[in-house]
Design an enzyme around this catalytic site. Sequence first.
Site, mmCIF file in Angstrom:
data_model
loop_
_atom_site.group_PDB
_atom_site.id
_atom_site.type_symbol
_atom_site.label_atom_id
_atom_site.label_comp_id
_atom_site.label_asym_id
_atom_site.label_seq_id
_atom_site.Cartn_x
_atom_site.Cartn_y
_atom_site.Cartn_z
ATOM 1 N N ASP A 115 0.855 -1.182 0.000
ATOM 2 C CA ASP A 115 0.000 0.000 0.000
ATOM 3 C C ASP A 115 0.891 1.232 0.000
ATOM 4 O O ASP A 115 2.119 1.126 0.051
ATOM 5 C CB ASP A 115 -0.960 -0.021 1.192
ATOM 6 C CG ASP A 115 -0.228 0.041 2.514
ATOM 7 O OD1 ASP A 115 1.008 0.189 2.520
ATOM 8 O OD2 ASP A 115 -0.878 -0.073 3.564
ATOM 9 N N SER A 116 0.297 2.417 -0.067
ATOM 10 C CA SER A 116 1.098 3.641 -0.209
ATOM 11 C C SER A 116 1.516 4.204 1.133
ATOM 12 O O SER A 116 2.335 5.110 1.202
ATOM 13 C CB SER A 116 0.281 4.698 -0.936
ATOM 14 O OG SER A 116 -0.801 5.119 -0.110
ATOM 15 N N GLY A 117 0.936 3.676 2.198
ATOM 16 C CA GLY A 117 1.201 4.236 3.517
ATOM 17 C C GLY A 117 0.167 5.280 3.920
ATOM 18 O O GLY A 117 0.080 5.644 5.096
ATOM 19 N N GLN A 264 -11.651 7.352 -4.443
ATOM 20 C CA GLN A 264 -12.206 7.773 -3.149
ATOM 21 C C GLN A 264 -13.607 8.350 -3.363
ATOM 22 O O GLN A 264 -14.153 8.245 -4.458
ATOM 23 C CB GLN A 264 -11.277 8.800 -2.481
ATOM 24 C CG GLN A 264 -9.974 8.213 -1.955
ATOM 25 C CD GLN A 264 -10.171 7.329 -0.720
ATOM 26 O OE1 GLN A 264 -11.264 7.245 -0.158
ATOM 27 N NE2 GLN A 264 -9.105 6.643 -0.319
ATOM 28 N N ASP A 341 -8.035 -7.329 0.568
ATOM 29 C CA ASP A 341 -7.098 -7.559 1.663
ATOM 30 C C ASP A 341 -7.815 -7.197 2.947
ATOM 31 O O ASP A 341 -8.706 -6.348 2.947
ATOM 32 C CB ASP A 341 -5.848 -6.687 1.540
ATOM 33 C CG ASP A 341 -6.099 -5.283 2.063
ATOM 34 O OD1 ASP A 341 -6.737 -4.484 1.343
ATOM 35 O OD2 ASP A 341 -5.699 -4.982 3.207
ATOM 36 N N CYS A 379 -14.217 -28.603 7.476
ATOM 37 C CA CYS A 379 -12.957 -28.068 6.945
ATOM 38 C C CYS A 379 -11.897 -29.162 6.813
ATOM 39 O O CYS A 379 -11.818 -30.075 7.631
ATOM 40 C CB CYS A 379 -12.450 -26.955 7.862
ATOM 41 S SG CYS A 379 -10.893 -26.214 7.342
ATOM 42 N N CYS A 381 -8.522 -28.352 6.402
ATOM 43 C CA CYS A 381 -7.205 -27.718 6.544
ATOM 44 C C CYS A 381 -6.349 -28.527 7.523
ATOM 45 O O CYS A 381 -6.856 -29.361 8.274
ATOM 46 C CB CYS A 381 -7.348 -26.269 7.000
ATOM 47 S SG CYS A 381 -7.565 -26.045 8.777
ATOM 48 N N CYS A 384 -7.687 -28.451 11.149
ATOM 49 C CA CYS A 384 -8.914 -29.199 11.435
ATOM 50 C C CYS A 384 -8.709 -30.704 11.308
ATOM 51 O O CYS A 384 -9.466 -31.488 11.864
ATOM 52 C CB CYS A 384 -10.039 -28.715 10.524
ATOM 53 S SG CYS A 384 -10.598 -27.053 10.999
ATOM 54 N N HIS A 410 -5.983 -21.785 10.236
ATOM 55 C CA HIS A 410 -7.324 -22.196 9.835
ATOM 56 C C HIS A 410 -8.074 -21.065 9.140
ATOM 57 O O HIS A 410 -8.691 -21.259 8.091
ATOM 58 C CB HIS A 410 -8.137 -22.680 11.045
ATOM 59 C CG HIS A 410 -9.597 -22.774 10.731
ATOM 60 N ND1 HIS A 410 -10.148 -23.848 10.063
ATOM 61 C CD2 HIS A 410 -10.618 -21.891 10.927
ATOM 62 C CE1 HIS A 410 -11.438 -23.633 9.877
ATOM 63 N NE2 HIS A 410 -11.747 -22.452 10.394
#
Lengths: 442, 442
Positions: A115-117, A264, A341, A379, A381, A384, A410
Amino acid sequence: MEHLSGPAPTGLFRLSAALRYFMGLRFEIVAEDTTTGARAGLLHTPHGIVETPVFMPVGTVGTVKGMTQAQLEDLGVQVLLANTYHLYLRPGHEIIRELGGLHRFMGWPHPILTDSGGFQVMSLKSLGRVTEDGVWFKSHLDGSSHFFSPERAVEVQLALGADIIMTLDECVEYPSSREALHRAVKLTGRWASRAKEKLSAISFQPSASEGAGGWGLGAREEQSAAGIKQKAVRNKTGGSVAENREVLLPSPQSPAPALFGIVQGGVDKDLRRESAEGLLELDFEGYAVGGLSVGEPKAEMYEVAEYTAKLLPHNRPRYLMGVGTPEDLVECVARGIDMFDCVMPTRNARNGCAFTSQGKVIIKNARYARDESPLDPACECPVCRRYSRSYIRHLLVAGEMLGAILTTQHNLHFYVDTMRKMRQSLFFGAFAEFHSRVRARP
Amino acid sequence: MEHLSGPAPTGLFRLSAALRYFMGLRFEIVAEDTTTGARAGLLHTPHGIVETPVFMPVGTVGTVKGMTQAQLEDLGVQVLLANTYHLYLRPGHEIIRELGGLHRFMGWPHPILTDSGGFQVMSLKSLGRVTEDGVWFKSHLDGSSHFFSPERAVEVQLALGADIIMTLDECVEYPSSREALHRAVKLTGRWASRAKEKLSAISFQPSASEGAGGWGLGAREEQSAAGIKQKAVRNKTGGSVAENREVLLPSPQSPAPALFGIVQGGVDKDLRRESAEGLLELDFEGYAVGGLSVGEPKAEMYEVAEYTAKLLPHNRPRYLMGVGTPEDLVECVARGIDMFDCVMPTRNARNGCAFTSQGKVIIKNARYARDESPLDPACECPVCRRYSRSYIRHLLVAGEMLGAILTTQHNLHFYVDTMRKMRQSLFFGAFAEFHSRVRARP
């Protein structure tokens, strides 16, 4: 720069890899839902191909808290997000540049987005002052003063060497007056233009100025071709450009990153349109939707995400920043978003909240003290398959690292798996069914 | 109970597995050094075979801090130590018993050794009072009062279901008067006798009373044979014994653990001899050397370990508790020790200290900020293959979990690898060479 101008290829059939490289494609859509805005794509980066829709785990200071890079690979994580603000302050972007860039520094040879900060400096209460030129902020570590201009944010991200970098934007809090939002939209637009200009002034490998930008190549081809390319650069460009590159990039062979603009405008559709139109004129390689998931009602978030996605080019990736719950991901993919994200799967894990097919499980709850079932019975994974709720609860209650580690593992699996299932449903024309199954969850 | 009374088999050649099971062997020596006391062995437990000399990582509350069980398996860890005191207090041994025992609870189907809790209650400043009957102590969690007798310590360890359990012993601090040491030796002896009696009173699977104790079988054979054996137990024993077993063990099929006695006596050889002789009369399946590495000079520790090891039967495993540095392991294997446990590799890792072939590396040191080399350039562990000192330093400075995780993983690899190399050197008659190489380390 050349871009694919015709309609994007849809459905199961794709152009051959060779043809795509030749055409300089960065993002190709490989399947689309017929009734919603959902689509599956392939994002070609210098460090490999990312299958979209994709969730990017957050590795704030160059680590996804509690996970080894091998565990992330095993989970099928394809791309990480790292925070420029944090890495700039510690260990410092210059150190990371000297050490060959963030990929090498953190032992992650796969795609990275930074990201740009902007969001951090404006949300960590470290804000000094936003000016036309940029933003002054104080370090959360030692209180020292720092300045990020749009150009500086590009420079710092180039030093980190991410595959995708973001323009500096002004993030205003929710709710804000229309006036404040409008001012932020205009400033974000001017900053986006300056960021783009800054990046354009840097001479990358010849492929950059020839339109491919290093982006059509996988990491391996990139590496093996590096020697030849570097020679070509030396012949074509003067010493000053080479010097410039040397100061800015982890290595002279560093490929050009893709620069994404950020739309934005809060929940004001007119402002979203104004913001998007300004960025489209600048022609970014991808577009992010910023300033959502900051406190507005969920229905409004969905509506604005959908509205904004429709303003953006069909053949460019669309990234909704900071979102969200597993349900949010599905709802927003249906509204045309490709990338996400969020700290939620990792941060909630450390607080003992597991995401499951049956909804959230607050694992520290006393009712799980003797519960032999896995976090999510549906699940598959590694967590699990091996561990019970009772054990993980015990670890979290005792404050043991492994409690956070297992719950994080998980949760990330749940997120990555949700994206994988969504993508598969798009290939098999079953997205609507998947969508309604997720909606029916408790 | 039957034990192998002849000389233990030595050298490269071993009896076939089938023959060994028939003979009910628990510990077989498979190679011995000709000039030192070093030997390589195989320790057969209900959950698998442990190759000695062995280092047991410490999983205090049922987790080796920061490691997943899969990572421990990948490192080649064969047996874990868990702390009875901690598990008794939280989550409680009864919960672990109900959930099928510690192996199942923590997802570790390999051998486990539990200590008796004695060392913790006497060193965590939680001690109330030692009486003839046992020890009163206060919980470090909530200050509540608890009592461990030798019998109670066996019961709690049976509930946990470890493969090897320890007798309750009195641990005195260093230095102590000869009188205090002597008192502790005598009390430890009486407690050892009571622990042995307690365990003998419990009817395990028939193989136990027939001399094999479940110990000659690997975990798989044990499981597949469990149904048949259980029937046999019902035919042979009364309802009351079955009930007793049901209350004490994770399941009626739980195999008999091996009980180790602990030799005390500080650095006083006469007391060590007295302590060992008393325990030998009780005939334990293994012997531990306790009360060392508590502050005495290193040379004295080595000398007493060697002296005590020589007092113990050749054909039983010898376990030096709470030791030590990688160099200590080699020195003490040379002096006849087979088993070790210590928090050093894991605790030091969390404090940023890495064990390497070049000595300790204090990784937070500023000189490593730009160091691209791995923690140990001679190491082939997953951490050294992927990550640099600069990255791990950054993680530790930033307080990121991954810093502790990676350093722990490396340190455990270093310990396990040291044991592996020692064992190999014993097979190839090269222990002396290995020994002097380790001594020459910086």
